[in-house]
Scaffold this active site. Sequence first.
Site: not given
Ligand code: PLP
Length: 383
Positions: A50, A201
């Site tokens: 953690r 992503k």
């Molecule tokens: N920021 C952007 C531009 C995103 O497209 C996303 C998710 O789609 C996030 C943040 C949030 O990420 P996570 O789903 O990993 O929490």
Amino acid sequence: MPSTQRLATKAIHAGEPEPRILGSVTVPIFQSAMYETSGREGYHHTRYIRLNNSPNHLALHGKLAALESADAALVAASGMAAISGALLTVLSAGDHLLIQDSLYGGTHDFVTQDLPAFGISYDFINADQPETWAAKRKRNTRALYVETMSNPLLQVNDLLAAVAFARAEGLVSLIDNTFASPVNFRPSERGFDLSLHSCTKYLNGHSDIVAGAIIGKQDLVESVRRKLNHLGGSLDPHACFLLDRGIKTLAVRMRQHNESALTIARFFEGHRAVSAVNYPGLAGHHRHARARELFDGFGGILSLELTGGLTAAERFMEKVRIPIRAPSLGGVESLVTRPATTSHSGMAPEERRKLGISDSLIRVSVGLEAPEDLIEDFDQALA
Ligand code: PLP
């Protein structure tokens, strides 16, 4: 690790333990919640998952900081853990935030639904109109938040003006750099204080984990680390291992995402069934010149409108064979979604319309399939 190395080399070697652990070429998964202590050290020397300080975490922190030429980095359990953790670190009760109006849906919902309960207020700004920001700045404004490219319209806002304004006004500048990835844009090099990522992503790239990152100034990253220690949004070592493995191919993947998306954007632009294409790499994009100046590539995401409106969009979504109908983006497989029903469904319809996000807008995350195959598939789906 010499800082003169190119990003592709850093993606593979930066942050890796020296000497290698028992000679292991990759960082093994340290599946241990806690680590033995001498019994004489304090709490801050404790190693515990953690606290984000297992060998898997430390390797990633070094790699991510190197990729964006930043002082420090921290991984988190998700992109939203990184975003919420960073905002709750730089803002306290009584503070005010200036934030871009067209946001990723999860960030929009966190800011509008959760921050007020912490006593934190906000105002949306049009991030492409710096001349309007001063009027919204309040005595208690502490931070300015933007995204590298807006989701799903791929607007490229005035990022350099955002840095200059934040500096002049003594605000912390934060940017969600998920869409660009460190290959296409490195916020620290342009003066941002904190860069945030959904590593779910491009950074991981294989659609098999959820992870986040906070990258930037040492003191701020350290403050976020302490906050996340309390909030508990740490990344599991096995996910750390997968993220580290994904990052090693980031440079080569992004090069192909950039190239394929530009080819496909041009195909859509020339198709008579398509009425609009949003992609910053197109010469006709509203902010193409700015995108060329800021970015090393334009990314793998585009959005489009069809001349046949919502009915045509629904038919297109049903007829595509290679891309998968799923939310998210940045993986090896192409994905198609209608943001009004996925990422932006939490917004009121009139709020979406005000931002220009119609119900018929289609977003494509261009994956690493052969672009010729994708174009053939899109062509039959538009027929
Ligand atoms: N920021 C952007 C531009 C995103 O497209 C996303 C998710 O789609 C996030 C943040 C949030 O990420 P996570 O789903 O990993 O929490």
